[in-house]
Design a protein around this motif. Structure first.
Motif, mmCIF file in Angstrom:
data_model
loop_
_atom_site.group_PDB
_atom_site.id
_atom_site.type_symbol
_atom_site.label_atom_id
_atom_site.label_comp_id
_atom_site.label_asym_id
_atom_site.label_seq_id
_atom_site.Cartn_x
_atom_site.Cartn_y
_atom_site.Cartn_z
ATOM 1 N N GLU A 158 0.861 -1.181 0.000
ATOM 2 C CA GLU A 158 0.000 0.000 0.000
ATOM 3 C C GLU A 158 0.898 1.232 0.000
ATOM 4 N N GLY A 159 0.922 1.933 -1.138
ATOM 5 C CA GLY A 159 1.809 3.080 -1.266
ATOM 6 C C GLY A 159 3.255 2.651 -1.193
ATOM 7 N N ASP A 160 3.997 3.217 -0.243
ATOM 8 C CA ASP A 160 5.404 2.866 -0.100
ATOM 9 C C ASP A 160 5.645 1.943 1.093
ATOM 10 N N VAL A 161 4.598 1.243 1.533
ATOM 11 C CA VAL A 161 4.693 0.332 2.676
ATOM 12 C C VAL A 161 4.362 -1.084 2.224
ATOM 13 N N VAL A 162 5.188 -2.040 2.664
ATOM 14 C CA VAL A 162 4.960 -3.453 2.395
ATOM 15 C C VAL A 162 4.609 -4.142 3.702
ATOM 16 N N GLU A 163 3.538 -4.928 3.703
ATOM 17 C CA GLU A 163 3.160 -5.728 4.863
ATOM 18 C C GLU A 163 3.449 -7.190 4.552
ATOM 19 N N HIS A 164 4.222 -7.827 5.450
ATOM 20 C CA HIS A 164 4.587 -9.227 5.234
ATOM 21 C C HIS A 164 4.824 -9.889 6.582
ATOM 22 N N GLU A 165 4.143 -11.007 6.809
ATOM 23 C CA GLU A 165 4.296 -11.794 8.036
ATOM 24 C C GLU A 165 4.131 -10.937 9.286
ATOM 25 N N GLY A 166 3.113 -10.073 9.256
ATOM 26 C CA GLY A 166 2.776 -9.289 10.422
ATOM 27 C C GLY A 166 3.624 -8.055 10.657
ATOM 28 N N ARG A 167 4.511 -7.748 9.723
ATOM 29 C CA ARG A 167 5.366 -6.576 9.882
ATOM 30 C C ARG A 167 5.147 -5.613 8.715
ATOM 31 N N ARG A 168 5.426 -4.325 8.965
ATOM 32 C CA ARG A 168 5.307 -3.290 7.948
ATOM 33 C C ARG A 168 6.693 -2.698 7.678
ATOM 34 N N MET A 169 7.073 -2.594 6.413
ATOM 35 C CA MET A 169 8.365 -2.046 6.008
ATOM 36 C C MET A 169 8.157 -0.852 5.093
ATOM 37 N N LEU A 170 8.953 0.171 5.290
ATOM 38 C CA LEU A 170 8.926 1.355 4.444
ATOM 39 C C LEU A 170 9.930 1.185 3.311
ATOM 40 N N VAL A 171 9.523 1.496 2.095
ATOM 41 C CA VAL A 171 10.417 1.406 0.929
ATOM 42 C C VAL A 171 10.602 2.811 0.365
ATOM 43 N N THR A 172 11.862 3.238 0.260
ATOM 44 C CA THR A 172 12.152 4.630 -0.093
ATOM 45 C C THR A 172 12.985 4.730 -1.365
ATOM 46 N N ALA A 173 12.968 5.923 -1.947
ATOM 47 C CA ALA A 173 13.857 6.275 -3.062
ATOM 48 C C ALA A 173 14.671 7.475 -2.624
ATOM 49 N N ARG A 174 15.977 7.268 -2.395
ATOM 50 C CA ARG A 174 16.869 8.313 -1.894
ATOM 51 C C ARG A 174 18.167 8.285 -2.701
ATOM 52 N N PRO A 175 18.262 9.031 -3.776
ATOM 53 C CA PRO A 175 19.500 9.020 -4.573
ATOM 54 C C PRO A 175 20.671 9.601 -3.789
ATOM 55 N N ILE A 176 21.765 8.880 -3.762
ATOM 56 C CA ILE A 176 22.937 9.345 -3.026
ATOM 57 C C ILE A 176 23.575 10.517 -3.760
ATOM 58 N N GLY A 177 24.175 11.418 -3.001
ATOM 59 C CA GLY A 177 24.830 12.577 -3.592
ATOM 60 C C GLY A 177 26.341 12.496 -3.488
ATOM 61 N N VAL A 178 27.001 13.526 -3.938
ATOM 62 C CA VAL A 178 28.452 13.639 -3.824
ATOM 63 C C VAL A 178 28.783 14.522 -2.623
ATOM 64 N N ASP A 179 30.053 14.513 -2.249
ATOM 65 C CA ASP A 179 30.553 15.373 -1.180
ATOM 66 C C ASP A 179 31.221 16.581 -1.831
ATOM 67 N N PRO A 180 30.531 17.727 -1.912
ATOM 68 C CA PRO A 180 31.107 18.886 -2.609
ATOM 69 C C PRO A 180 32.453 19.320 -2.051
ATOM 70 N N ALA A 181 32.605 19.301 -0.734
ATOM 71 C CA ALA A 181 33.874 19.736 -0.141
ATOM 72 C C ALA A 181 35.022 18.825 -0.562
ATOM 73 N N GLU A 182 34.758 17.525 -0.589
ATOM 74 C CA GLU A 182 35.799 16.576 -1.004
ATOM 75 C C GLU A 182 36.180 16.795 -2.462
ATOM 76 N N LEU A 183 35.185 16.992 -3.323
ATOM 77 C CA LEU A 183 35.472 17.203 -4.741
ATOM 78 C C LEU A 183 36.166 18.535 -4.981
ATOM 79 N N ASP A 184 35.779 19.565 -4.240
ATOM 80 C CA ASP A 184 36.466 20.851 -4.358
ATOM 81 C C ASP A 184 37.944 20.697 -4.006
ATOM 82 N N ALA A 185 38.207 19.961 -2.929
ATOM 83 C CA ALA A 185 39.598 19.750 -2.511
ATOM 84 C C ALA A 185 40.371 18.947 -3.544
#
Length: 416
Positions: A176-203
């Motif tokens: 249901e939406g971004d939640v999965v129910e399985h064997e009595g438990r509920r799990m959240l499923v997300t989309a989170r694209p990882i980013g870069v570290d600007p300070a590290e790249l600047d250096a």
């Protein structure tokens, strides 16, 4: 794990120890089991399933021994190490990562029911039918292992959508939406694209070793430079990229003396036959193009940063990719208003596609046209696109991604 790592683990009797502001536990595995785990079950089996690389008419023959005597015991050992750390810090949050440890969360939760954990999958998640390469018990085990977490994360809404649908198909879970129910438990499923570290790249961009490598590139570069930076992995689609570049030169011979491709490739998994064969194919294709391609195979990240700064076009034509950090690192440090030619099957396309020149990774002719369009794009448009990518990367950086992981777990714990 290197021999040096094994020695360090032995010095600490396999226990955790403090190292650079964190606690580290090195988990030593039997070498034969680890070989089955890594060079058969994880790669190529799972990697090829998730990147849609198998030619199913001939491969694979599922290797039960590698799964039962490699993938399973390595996951069990990692779960045991996790449980040992939870004994020391019972309220710790646990973060599992990627395709190597799909079974571990279920093992941990069975012994530690109050576990709070997140599992981030950094590679693509294919549609349900792709998983039939795994027999049903192993297939169900992968999904059940992931659903033992509180949060399962992906880089894109596309991979999340495929996962949610396949949870229904493989396990009969309720979604249901971004939640999965399985064997009595509920799990959240997300989309989170990882980013870069600007300070590290600047250096890095101003690092003297990078600048030295950049000077060498500038001294030998043609008028325009097409760059690709990849591992020698079939999923990166290097061979088709070379063919596309060659076809572009055939269609536009006036560019032959004015543009060159620089391909910086990091050798990957050369103890796996499919990867070794792919390197040979890459070398053959590059040789066929003569001096139009400068192919360099080796591990030199600072050289890659120097090339990022100097590209006029960055080619990222992956068959499938969970995200693809090259498509973010490159434009962030680029100094020439470079254009990104980006596969529609790279996860980063979901974020950057509106400012890139999009390509289908299987359409060599279309890639040739895209390279030409990028090389001949008006300066103002090149600058506009690059500045938009940089602004996005500064806002959605690595630190923001880390905060989002914690917020997602807090959201589950609070029930919101």
């Amino acid at each position: 794990m290197t021999d040096e790592d094994r020695l360090v683990a032995a010095e600490h009797d396999g226990e955790g120890f403090d190292e650079q502001q964190c606690r580290l536990r090195l988990v030593v595995h039997d070498r034969d089991r680890y070989a089955r785990f890594y060079t058969v079950a994880a790669n190529p089996t799972l990697w090829f399933v998730q990147h849609s690389l198998w030619s199913l008419g001939t491969a694979p023959d599922f290797d039960h021994d590698a799964w039962t005597n490699g993938y399973v015991p390595v996951n069990e050992r990692m779960a045991e190490a996790t449980l040992a750390e939870l004994e020391l810090e019972p309220d710790a949050l646990v973060f599992f990562h990627d395709y190597h440890l799909y079974l571990a969360p279920a093992i941990v939760r069975s012994a530690w029911p109050r576990l709070r954990s997140s599992h981030f999958v950094h590679i693509p998640w294919p549609e349900s039918d792709a998983w039939t390469v795994l027999p049903e018990p192993e297939r169900r085990g992968v999904f059940a292992g992931l659903l033992a977490n509180d949060v399962v994360g992906f880089h894109t809404a596309r991979w999340r959508r495929n996962f949610l649908r396949s949870c229904e198909d493989v396990l009969g879970a309720h979604v249901e939406g971004d939640v999965v129910e399985h064997e009595g438990r509920r799990m959240l499923v997300t989309a989170r694209p990882i980013g870069v570290d600007p300070a590290e790249l600047d250096a890095l961009a101003s690092d003297e070793d990078v600048i030295e490598r950049e000077r060498a590139l500038v001294a030998s570069r043609p008028e325009q430079l097409v760059v690709r930076v990849d591992r020698t992995d079939p999923s990166k689609n290097v061979v088709r990229g070379f063919r596309a570049f060659g076809l572009m030169l055939e269609r536009h011979p006036e560019l032959r003396s004015r543009v060159r491709m620089l391909a910086l490739l990091d050798p990957s998994r050369q103890d796996i036959p499919e990867y070794a064969d792919y390197v040979a194919a890459v070398e053959r294709e590059a040789a066929a193009l003569g001096d139009a391609v400068d192919l360099r195979i080796g591990d030199d990240f600072k050289r890659s940063i120097a090339a990022y700064k100097q590209f006029d076009v960055l080619l990222v034509n992956a068959v499938f990719d969970g995200l693809n950090l090259v498509s973010k690192e490159g434009p962030y440090v680029n100094a020439r208003d470079g254009v990104v030619v980006l596969s529609e099957n790279a996860g980063s396309h979901e974020e950057l596609g509106e400012w890139a020149v999009s390509v289908n990774p299987f359409d060599v002719s279309g890639q040739a046209d895209a390279l030409y369009a990028a090389l001949t794009m008006e300066p103002e448009e090149r600058r506009r696109r690059l500045e938009a990518i940089r602004a996005h990367l500064r806002e959605h950086d690595l630190a923001a991604w880390g905060v989002a992981q914690l917020e997602d777990l807090d959201r589950v714990r609070s029930g919101t």
